[in-house]
Design a protein around this motif. Structure first.
Motif, PDB file in Angstrom:
ATOM      1  N   GLN A  62       1.826 -25.940  42.609  1.00  0.00           N
ATOM      2  CA  GLN A  62       1.353 -26.968  43.514  1.00  0.00           C
ATOM      3  C   GLN A  62      -0.003 -26.547  44.074  1.00  0.00           C
ATOM      4  OE1 GLN A  62       3.112 -29.914  44.030  1.00  0.00           O
ATOM      5  NE2 GLN A  62       4.373 -29.054  42.385  1.00  0.00           N
ATOM      6  N   VAL A  63      -0.967 -27.458  44.017  1.00  0.00           N
ATOM      7  CA  VAL A  63      -2.325 -27.160  44.462  1.00  0.00           C
ATOM      8  C   VAL A  63      -2.594 -27.888  45.775  1.00  0.00           C
ATOM      9  CG1 VAL A  63      -4.762 -27.174  43.854  1.00  0.00           C
ATOM     10  CG2 VAL A  63      -3.028 -26.961  42.057  1.00  0.00           C
ATOM     11  N   GLY A  64      -3.019 -27.129  46.778  1.00  0.00           N
ATOM     12  CA  GLY A  64      -3.315 -27.723  48.067  1.00  0.00           C
ATOM     13  C   GLY A  64      -4.672 -27.297  48.574  1.00  0.00           C
ATOM     14  N   SER A  65      -5.203 -28.041  49.548  1.00  0.00           N
ATOM     15  CA  SER A  65      -6.507 -27.746  50.122  1.00  0.00           C
ATOM     16  C   SER A  65      -6.407 -27.800  51.643  1.00  0.00           C
ATOM     17  CB  SER A  65      -7.542 -28.756  49.632  1.00  0.00           C
ATOM     18  OG  SER A  65      -8.788 -28.565  50.276  1.00  0.00           O
ATOM     19  N   VAL A  66      -7.014 -26.809  52.293  1.00  0.00           N
ATOM     20  CA  VAL A  66      -7.006 -26.709  53.754  1.00  0.00           C
ATOM     21  C   VAL A  66      -8.433 -26.788  54.265  1.00  0.00           C
ATOM     22  CG1 VAL A  66      -6.358 -25.306  55.740  1.00  0.00           C
ATOM     23  CG2 VAL A  66      -4.958 -25.226  53.664  1.00  0.00           C
ATOM     24  N   ASP A  67      -8.674 -27.670  55.215  1.00  0.00           N
ATOM     25  CA  ASP A  67      -9.995 -27.805  55.839  1.00  0.00           C
ATOM     26  C   ASP A  67     -10.131 -26.742  56.926  1.00  0.00           C
ATOM     27  OD1 ASP A  67     -12.374 -28.503  56.959  1.00  0.00           O
ATOM     28  OD2 ASP A  67     -11.811 -30.566  57.457  1.00  0.00           O
ATOM     29  N   LEU A  68     -10.981 -25.739  56.683  1.00  0.00           N
ATOM     30  CA  LEU A  68     -11.145 -24.651  57.643  1.00  0.00           C
ATOM     31  C   LEU A  68     -11.979 -25.058  58.851  1.00  0.00           C
ATOM     32  CD1 LEU A  68     -11.676 -21.592  55.272  1.00  0.00           C
ATOM     33  CD2 LEU A  68      -9.568 -22.364  56.373  1.00  0.00           C
ATOM     34  N   ASP A  69     -12.595 -26.243  58.803  1.00  0.00           N
ATOM     35  CA  ASP A  69     -13.357 -26.713  59.951  1.00  0.00           C
ATOM     36  C   ASP A  69     -12.467 -27.432  60.960  1.00  0.00           C
ATOM     37  OD1 ASP A  69     -15.759 -25.722  58.984  1.00  0.00           O
ATOM     38  OD2 ASP A  69     -16.134 -27.511  57.778  1.00  0.00           O
ATOM     39  N   SER A  70     -11.177 -27.582  60.611  1.00  0.00           N
ATOM     40  CA  SER A  70     -10.209 -28.182  61.523  1.00  0.00           C
ATOM     41  C   SER A  70      -9.181 -27.129  61.903  1.00  0.00           C
ATOM     42  CB  SER A  70      -9.504 -29.371  60.858  1.00  0.00           C
ATOM     43  OG  SER A  70     -10.419 -30.354  60.442  1.00  0.00           O
ATOM     44  N   SER A  71      -8.378 -27.430  62.913  1.00  0.00           N
ATOM     45  CA  SER A  71      -7.283 -26.529  63.250  1.00  0.00           C
ATOM     46  C   SER A  71      -6.291 -26.522  62.106  1.00  0.00           C
ATOM     47  CB  SER A  71      -6.589 -26.987  64.537  1.00  0.00           C
ATOM     48  OG  SER A  71      -5.379 -26.262  64.724  1.00  0.00           O
ATOM     49  N   PHE A  72      -5.804 -25.332  61.774  1.00  0.00           N
ATOM     50  CA  PHE A  72      -4.839 -25.222  60.679  1.00  0.00           C
ATOM     51  C   PHE A  72      -3.555 -25.980  60.996  1.00  0.00           C
ATOM     52  CE2 PHE A  72      -1.670 -22.835  58.088  1.00  0.00           C
ATOM     53  CZ  PHE A  72      -2.233 -23.084  56.848  1.00  0.00           C
TER      54      PHE A  72
END
Length: 325
Positions: A62-72
């Motif tokens: 499963q491939v996911g993406s996290v925006d590091l400019d937002s709160s995790f």
């Protein structure tokens, strides 16, 4: 908008954020073709006024993406991605300018992928025997020649000190050897490939010196096509502790795990290439991390450390970060 001339449509799409482009790929075949084009991806990257910093992770295919400019902890900061059907799950062996280098251990193939548009390019295999796994590998961009490079070094045989050091040029679509087989003084103290960190036009690795229990920081300059050693922080001694090289907040950073007190100590090079700028920036408590091999992957805008546990390959956040004064 399908009746607009293509150049006007492209200029409009260039102003849209990445998340909107992913949705608009389904508007029509024409829009999908434009957004998936590698040249459009490059123009979009260069014209973005505020580039987002995202962490890509693969867990059980499963491939996911996290925006590091937002709160995790903001659910909108995380979304799932889908690889093209003919791109099987690979390991991530580098990232640069929105592109990701994928590696398949079984075939030794490299794939350069834009995970958000789904466009990709498969690189030809290295001339080295496929059964020889490189002990270092890295992926980066040479702005001077507008070229993406893959750099790797591997033992030619398991019972000698002969090495193959080579790079792949995407523009030339070929591999080139860059070092004499007996003139590469570095080694890998781990059983797996060390993936390099790209920053400031160079790929960086934390390695050992052959025949000596000394840890070194080396870089490969993509423009000059050569290796150089860089200074480590004063008093930094890895010993038998696990340590790794990452980028946090745009700085080259070293994380060392201390088994005795279950902490991760992070030094950051605040001014690139300047030894005196190394600063001990964070001490993370690993008391609640099930595996001591915690590897930081990014620093969010709110100061949270995002990392991964190599055993479970699950992304996590340490809320135990204590910034050094």
């Amino acid at each position: 908008m399908n009746n607009l001339p293509e150049d006007i449509l492209v200029n409009i799409l260039l102003f849209l954020p990445l998340k909107s482009l992913l949705r608009f790929k389904s508007v029509s075949k024409k829009w999908r073709s434009i957004i998936s084009d590698p040249h459009f991806a490059n123009f979009h990257f260069q014209s973005s006024s505020s580039l987002s910093h995202r962490l890509l992770h693969i867990v059980d295919s499963q491939v996911g993406s996290v925006d590091l400019d937002s709160s995790f902890f903001d659910r909108s900061a995380v979304f799932e991605l889908h690889l093209p059907n003919n791109v099987p799950p690979h390991e991530i062996w580098g990232s640069c300018r929105g592109f990701v280098l994928l590696h398949d251990f079984h075939s030794s193939n490299f794939i350069m992928l834009n995970p958000f548009t789904g466009s990709y390019r498969r690189f030809p295999n290295s001339p080295k025997p496929s059964e020889l796994c490189p002990f270092i590998c890295g992926f980066g961009y040479d702005a001077y020649t507008d070229d993406y490079l893959v750099v790797q070094a591997a033992n030619l045989t398991y019972d000698t000190d002969e090495f193959d050091v080579e790079f792949f040029s995407m523009k030339a679509n070929s591999w080139t050897k860059i070092a004499d087989r007996t003139n590469f003084p570095y080694s890998n103290g781990y059983d797996q490939t060390i993936v390099g960190t790209f920053l400031n036009g160079a790929i960086h690795w934390l390695v050992g010196r052959r025949y000596a229990s000394v840890q070194l920081l080396i870089r490969f300059n993509l423009r000059e096509r050569n290796f150089m050693e860089m200074p480590l922080p004063d008093g930094f001694e890895s010993g038998f502790h696990f340590s790794c090289l990452v980028t946090l907040g745009g700085c080259l950073s070293i994380c060392k795990i201390n088994d005795s007190d279950k902490t991760a100590n992070i030094w950051s090079m605040k001014e690139y290439g300047v030894k005196s700028s190394w600063t001990k920036s964070f001490v993370l408590s690993l008391a609640y991390i099930p595996n001591r091999y915690f590897i930081p992957k990014g620093l969010t805008q709110s100061g949270e450390i995002v990392g991964s546990d190599e055993a479970t390959r699950v992304s996590s956040v340490s809320s135990q970060a204590e910034q050094e004064k």
